[in-house]
Design an enzyme around this catalytic site. Structure first.
Site, PDB file in Angstrom:
ATOM      1  N   ALA A   7       0.843  -1.207   0.000  1.00  0.00           N
ATOM      2  CA  ALA A   7       0.000   0.000   0.000  1.00  0.00           C
ATOM      3  C   ALA A   7       0.869   1.244   0.000  1.00  0.00           C
ATOM      4  O   ALA A   7       1.837   1.338   0.771  1.00  0.00           O
ATOM      5  CB  ALA A   7      -0.907   0.011   1.233  1.00  0.00           C
ATOM      6  N   LYS A  31       8.563   4.432  15.499  1.00  0.00           N
ATOM      7  CA  LYS A  31       8.770   4.754  16.938  1.00  0.00           C
ATOM      8  C   LYS A  31       7.650   5.618  17.490  1.00  0.00           C
ATOM      9  O   LYS A  31       7.251   5.494  18.636  1.00  0.00           O
ATOM     10  CB  LYS A  31      10.104   5.466  17.160  1.00  0.00           C
ATOM     11  CG  LYS A  31      10.141   6.893  16.620  1.00  0.00           C
ATOM     12  CD  LYS A  31      11.228   7.100  15.647  1.00  0.00           C
ATOM     13  CE  LYS A  31      10.854   8.105  14.608  1.00  0.00           C
ATOM     14  NZ  LYS A  31      11.768   8.189  13.517  1.00  0.00           N
ATOM     15  N   VAL A  49      13.972   2.000  17.225  1.00  0.00           N
ATOM     16  CA  VAL A  49      15.005   2.751  17.960  1.00  0.00           C
ATOM     17  C   VAL A  49      16.362   2.351  17.396  1.00  0.00           C
ATOM     18  O   VAL A  49      16.661   1.166  17.251  1.00  0.00           O
ATOM     19  CB  VAL A  49      14.977   2.438  19.477  1.00  0.00           C
ATOM     20  CG1 VAL A  49      16.048   3.254  20.208  1.00  0.00           C
ATOM     21  CG2 VAL A  49      13.609   2.703  20.074  1.00  0.00           C
ATOM     22  N   ILE A  98      20.809  -0.505  14.455  1.00  0.00           N
ATOM     23  CA  ILE A  98      21.478  -1.062  15.645  1.00  0.00           C
ATOM     24  C   ILE A  98      20.536  -2.056  16.320  1.00  0.00           C
ATOM     25  O   ILE A  98      19.414  -1.683  16.671  1.00  0.00           O
ATOM     26  CB  ILE A  98      21.817   0.046  16.678  1.00  0.00           C
ATOM     27  CG1 ILE A  98      22.620   1.171  16.042  1.00  0.00           C
ATOM     28  CG2 ILE A  98      22.551  -0.544  17.879  1.00  0.00           C
ATOM     29  CD1 ILE A  98      22.823   2.370  16.955  1.00  0.00           C
ATOM     30  N   GLY A 147      21.498  15.736   3.647  1.00  0.00           N
ATOM     31  CA  GLY A 147      20.393  14.777   3.747  1.00  0.00           C
ATOM     32  C   GLY A 147      20.275  14.114   5.125  1.00  0.00           C
ATOM     33  O   GLY A 147      19.522  13.152   5.289  1.00  0.00           O
ATOM     34  N   GLU A 181      15.745  16.529   7.928  1.00  0.00           N
ATOM     35  CA  GLU A 181      14.551  16.742   7.094  1.00  0.00           C
ATOM     36  C   GLU A 181      14.447  18.231   6.761  1.00  0.00           C
ATOM     37  O   GLU A 181      14.965  19.067   7.516  1.00  0.00           O
ATOM     38  CB  GLU A 181      13.297  16.372   7.902  1.00  0.00           C
ATOM     39  CG  GLU A 181      13.263  14.955   8.409  1.00  0.00           C
ATOM     40  CD  GLU A 181      12.863  13.966   7.336  1.00  0.00           C
ATOM     41  OE1 GLU A 181      12.185  14.381   6.374  1.00  0.00           O
ATOM     42  OE2 GLU A 181      13.257  12.798   7.448  1.00  0.00           O
ATOM     43  N   LYS A 227      11.807   7.605  21.379  1.00  0.00           N
ATOM     44  CA  LYS A 227      12.738   6.481  21.538  1.00  0.00           C
ATOM     45  C   LYS A 227      13.072   6.258  23.016  1.00  0.00           C
ATOM     46  O   LYS A 227      13.216   5.117  23.466  1.00  0.00           O
ATOM     47  CB  LYS A 227      13.997   6.743  20.710  1.00  0.00           C
ATOM     48  CG  LYS A 227      13.683   6.762  19.213  1.00  0.00           C
ATOM     49  CD  LYS A 227      14.802   7.360  18.406  1.00  0.00           C
ATOM     50  CE  LYS A 227      14.472   7.369  16.918  1.00  0.00           C
ATOM     51  NZ  LYS A 227      15.407   8.184  16.142  1.00  0.00           N
ATOM     52  N   GLY A 250      18.550   5.558   7.773  1.00  0.00           N
ATOM     53  CA  GLY A 250      18.963   5.238   6.400  1.00  0.00           C
ATOM     54  C   GLY A 250      18.222   3.998   5.942  1.00  0.00           C
ATOM     55  O   GLY A 250      17.966   3.083   6.736  1.00  0.00           O
TER      56      GLY A 250
HETATM   57  N1  LIG Z   1      14.056   6.552   7.019  1.00  0.00           N
HETATM   58  C1  LIG Z   1      14.775   6.083   8.033  1.00  0.00           C
HETATM   59  O1  LIG Z   1      15.999   6.161   8.036  1.00  0.00           O
HETATM   60  C2  LIG Z   1      14.076   5.435   9.211  1.00  0.00           C
HETATM   61  C3  LIG Z   1      14.847   4.898  10.252  1.00  0.00           C
HETATM   62  C4  LIG Z   1      14.213   4.269  11.326  1.00  0.00           C
HETATM   63  C5  LIG Z   1      12.832   4.208  11.351  1.00  0.00           C
HETATM   64  N2  LIG Z   1      12.116   4.783  10.327  1.00  0.00           N
HETATM   65  C6  LIG Z   1      10.655   4.714  10.411  1.00  0.00           C
HETATM   66  O2  LIG Z   1      10.182   3.952   9.311  1.00  0.00           O
HETATM   67  C7  LIG Z   1       8.896   4.421   8.927  1.00  0.00           C
HETATM   68  C8  LIG Z   1       8.938   4.752   7.417  1.00  0.00           C
HETATM   69  O3  LIG Z   1       9.900   5.766   7.206  1.00  0.00           O
HETATM   70  P1  LIG Z   1      10.363   6.161   5.717  1.00  0.00           P
HETATM   71  O4  LIG Z   1      11.559   7.056   5.900  1.00  0.00           O
HETATM   72  O5  LIG Z   1      10.476   4.962   4.886  1.00  0.00           O
HETATM   73  O6  LIG Z   1       9.101   7.055   5.268  1.00  0.00           O
HETATM   74  P2  LIG Z   1       8.758   7.579   3.793  1.00  0.00           P
HETATM   75  O7  LIG Z   1       9.976   7.517   2.918  1.00  0.00           O
HETATM   76  O8  LIG Z   1       8.056   8.866   3.961  1.00  0.00           O
HETATM   77  O9  LIG Z   1       7.731   6.483   3.240  1.00  0.00           O
HETATM   78  C9  LIG Z   1       6.416   6.397   3.695  1.00  0.00           C
HETATM   79  C10 LIG Z   1       5.660   5.436   2.770  1.00  0.00           C
HETATM   80  O10 LIG Z   1       4.344   5.249   3.290  1.00  0.00           O
HETATM   81  C11 LIG Z   1       3.392   5.545   2.277  1.00  0.00           C
HETATM   82  N3  LIG Z   1       2.231   6.114   2.944  1.00  0.00           N
HETATM   83  C12 LIG Z   1       2.179   7.182   3.775  1.00  0.00           C
HETATM   84  N4  LIG Z   1       0.928   7.383   4.208  1.00  0.00           N
HETATM   85  C13 LIG Z   1       0.166   6.435   3.635  1.00  0.00           C
HETATM   86  C14 LIG Z   1      -1.224   6.123   3.678  1.00  0.00           C
HETATM   87  N5  LIG Z   1      -2.060   6.839   4.417  1.00  0.00           N
HETATM   88  N6  LIG Z   1      -1.655   5.066   2.953  1.00  0.00           N
HETATM   89  C15 LIG Z   1      -0.810   4.341   2.205  1.00  0.00           C
HETATM   90  N7  LIG Z   1       0.508   4.580   2.124  1.00  0.00           N
HETATM   91  C16 LIG Z   1       0.989   5.618   2.826  1.00  0.00           C
HETATM   92  C17 LIG Z   1       4.071   6.497   1.325  1.00  0.00           C
HETATM   93  O11 LIG Z   1       3.471   6.414   0.053  1.00  0.00           O
HETATM   94  P3  LIG Z   1       4.070   7.232  -1.225  1.00  0.00           P
HETATM   95  O12 LIG Z   1       5.397   6.564  -1.535  1.00  0.00           O
HETATM   96  O13 LIG Z   1       3.100   7.019  -2.301  1.00  0.00           O
HETATM   97  O14 LIG Z   1       4.229   8.647  -0.781  1.00  0.00           O
HETATM   98  C18 LIG Z   1       5.506   5.962   1.345  1.00  0.00           C
HETATM   99  O15 LIG Z   1       5.644   4.894   0.438  1.00  0.00           O
HETATM  100  C19 LIG Z   1       8.599   5.619   9.831  1.00  0.00           C
HETATM  101  O16 LIG Z   1       7.825   5.195  10.915  1.00  0.00           O
HETATM  102  C20 LIG Z   1       9.974   6.057  10.307  1.00  0.00           C
HETATM  103  O17 LIG Z   1       9.927   6.695  11.557  1.00  0.00           O
HETATM  104  C21 LIG Z   1      12.698   5.378   9.270  1.00  0.00           C
END
Ligand SMILES: NC(=O)c1ccc[n+]([C@@H]2O[C@H](COP(=O)([O-])OP(=O)(O)OC[C@H]3O[C@@H](n4cnc5c(N)ncnc54)[C@H](OP(=O)(O)O)[C@@H]3O)[C@@H](O)[C@H]2O)c1
Length: 428
Positions: A43, A105, A132, A136, A187, A190, A205, A302
């Protein structure tokens, strides 16, 4: 072959990398684990978006509920982020008897207790290793390997953006705003860095770390937090002169008044293991009577490192489905006293701009004394009729430290309380 159908909610940085790995490394994962992991439904918000992975037609959908309810989806990976609609979707999957892996988280800190209970009730796993410390391994060590240790304190650098900014400030003398800009250009931060620099991300966390370390649920409301926006290059220099480095820490402790969790900048002795953690790296330092000290360090974010953590959980959950029995340990929370932050012993570094005249030091010492806070050291740098005083206090309850600060601020001889930052060191 042991086939497991996976449904993903989200295919962004983490989800996209996970799908790429599940597809491209399918044979290697199968050889190592004996599992045939199949991505069945994904999704997303925008199905027309260009993706960094290729997948069969018809797999991508905007119907998140449909992913959960799909009969060929055996386990659900939630990597969409945020509380809504992720929370209700995860709950629905658990209630439908499908194990859930999440990296979220924010969701676990807000609704973890409810979701863990729902998982327990359905007899399925809810795993969140990536929530978290990104790549790691820390959730499993805390809830499994260290389940028998009486952990006394957990301190973590759990936000890479702020550690990157503080590293630039301390190593290159860069001002906060410029270091933040560099983090954004590279990068690490945000475009809207609010959650990182205010300590809100680290607070979620900290809530999770405290809950797992002490086996009692610590809600986000019980985690006071402050960020790094007020940290100046001047304080970083002064701290270095005094033998400290400034870090943003998540601290979870078992205090006499109960379990405490908090996030704020601290002065950390420069020989502390966490002092050496530079740039966007994350680290979690755990103390206990039997293990003494443990340090877990590595990439805290990442796509690739985080996807590795998520994939590990997927493999665990898949094994559990195939075994028809519990593989991952159940996380249980017992009721316990949560400490009021005012009662938690803290130490402070205080930078004062004062009038440079006789008797000033005595007045300031008296103000601390009236609040029953004793001073460990004073360092003075004078210039004409104004002087800078750096004071480090001994440990005293947080409420008394704040009382002392208020009294000092009210003194006529004090022109400004230019900085007040807590100190974390083993000395009293
Ligand atoms: N990025 C990191 O380094 C990292 C590290 C640790 C934990 N996390 C956690 O991992 C999770 C994902 O992070 P991310 O960086 O991968 O986020 P992201 O790049 O913003 O990706 C979010 C994804 O969810 C989809 N999405 C959002 N709302 C939606 C909805 N209502 N219905 C269906 N799809 C939906 C988006 O669709 P579209 O692609 O179509 O926009 C996108 O594919 C978060 O909870 C974040 O805190 C991330």
């Amino acid at each position: 072959m042991n086939t497991i159908g996976i449904g993903l909610l989200g295919a962004g940085t983490v989800g996209g990398t996970l799908i790429h790995r599940l597809v491209e490394e399918h044979a290697a994962i199968a050889a190592k684990t004996g599992l045939d992991l199949q991505v069945r439904r994904v999704a997303v918000r925008d199905p027309g978006k260009q993706r960094a992975f290729s997948i069969h037609n018809g797999v991508i959908t905007t119907d998140a509920l449909g992913v959960i309810d799909s009969p060929d989806v055996d386990l659900v990976v939630e990597v969409m982020g945020g509380r809504d609609p992720a929370g209700d979707l995860v709950l629905r999957a658990l209630q439908a008897g499908k194990p859930v892996v999440t990296a979220n988280k924010e969701l676990i800190a807000a609704r973890g207790s409810e979701l863990i209970a729902a998982a327990e009730q359905s007899g399925v796993a809810l795993l969140f290793e990536a929530a978290v410390g990104g790549g790691i391994p820390i959730i499993r060590p805390l809830s499994e390997t260290l389940a028998g240790e009486r952990i006394t304190r957990v301190m973590g650098i759990v936000n890479g953006t702020t550690n990157f900014i503080l590293t630039r400030m301390s190593e290159e003398g860069t001002a906060y705003a410029e270091a933040l800009q560099q983090a954004q250009d590279l990068g690490f931060a945000e475009p809207d860095p609010t959650a990182d620099v205010t300590g809100a991300d680290a607070a979620a966390k900290a809530a999770i770390l405290a809950s797992l370390a002490f086996g009692t649920w610590v809600g986000l409301d019980h985690v006071p937090h402050a960020g790094i926006t007020e940290v100046t290059a001047a304080d970083i220099r002064y701290a270095a002169d005094l033998g400290y480095i400034i870090k943003l820490l998540a601290i979870a402790e078992d205090t006499e008044a109960g379990v405490s969790a908090r996030v704020h900048p601290v002065l950390l002795p420069s020989d502390h293991p966490l002092a050496a953690i530079r740039g966007a790296t994350n680290a979690i330092f755990i103390e206990g009577p039997a293990i003494d000290e443990l340090l877990f360090a590595g990439p805290g974010a990442g796509g690739d490192p985080t996807a590795t953590a998520v994939l590990g959980d997927v493999i665990d959950a898949a094994r559990e489905i195939l075994a028809g029995a519990q593989v991952a340990p159940r996380i249980r929370f017992a009721p316990s006293e949560l400490a009021d932050f005012g009662t938690v012993p803290t130490k402070w570094y205080v930078r004062l701009e004062v009038a440079d005249r006789p008797g000033v030091l005595a007045q300031i010492a008296a103000a601390f004394g009236e609040a029953d806070v004793s001073i460990k050291s004073v360092w003075q740098e004078g210039s004409d009729d104004e002087a800078t005083l750096l004071i480090v206090t001994h440990r005293a309850p947080e409420s008394r430290q704040r009382d002392a600060l208020g009294r000092v601020r009210d003194l006529d001889c004090v022109n400004a309380v230019a900085a007040a930052i807590r100190v974390e060191s083993d000395e009293a």
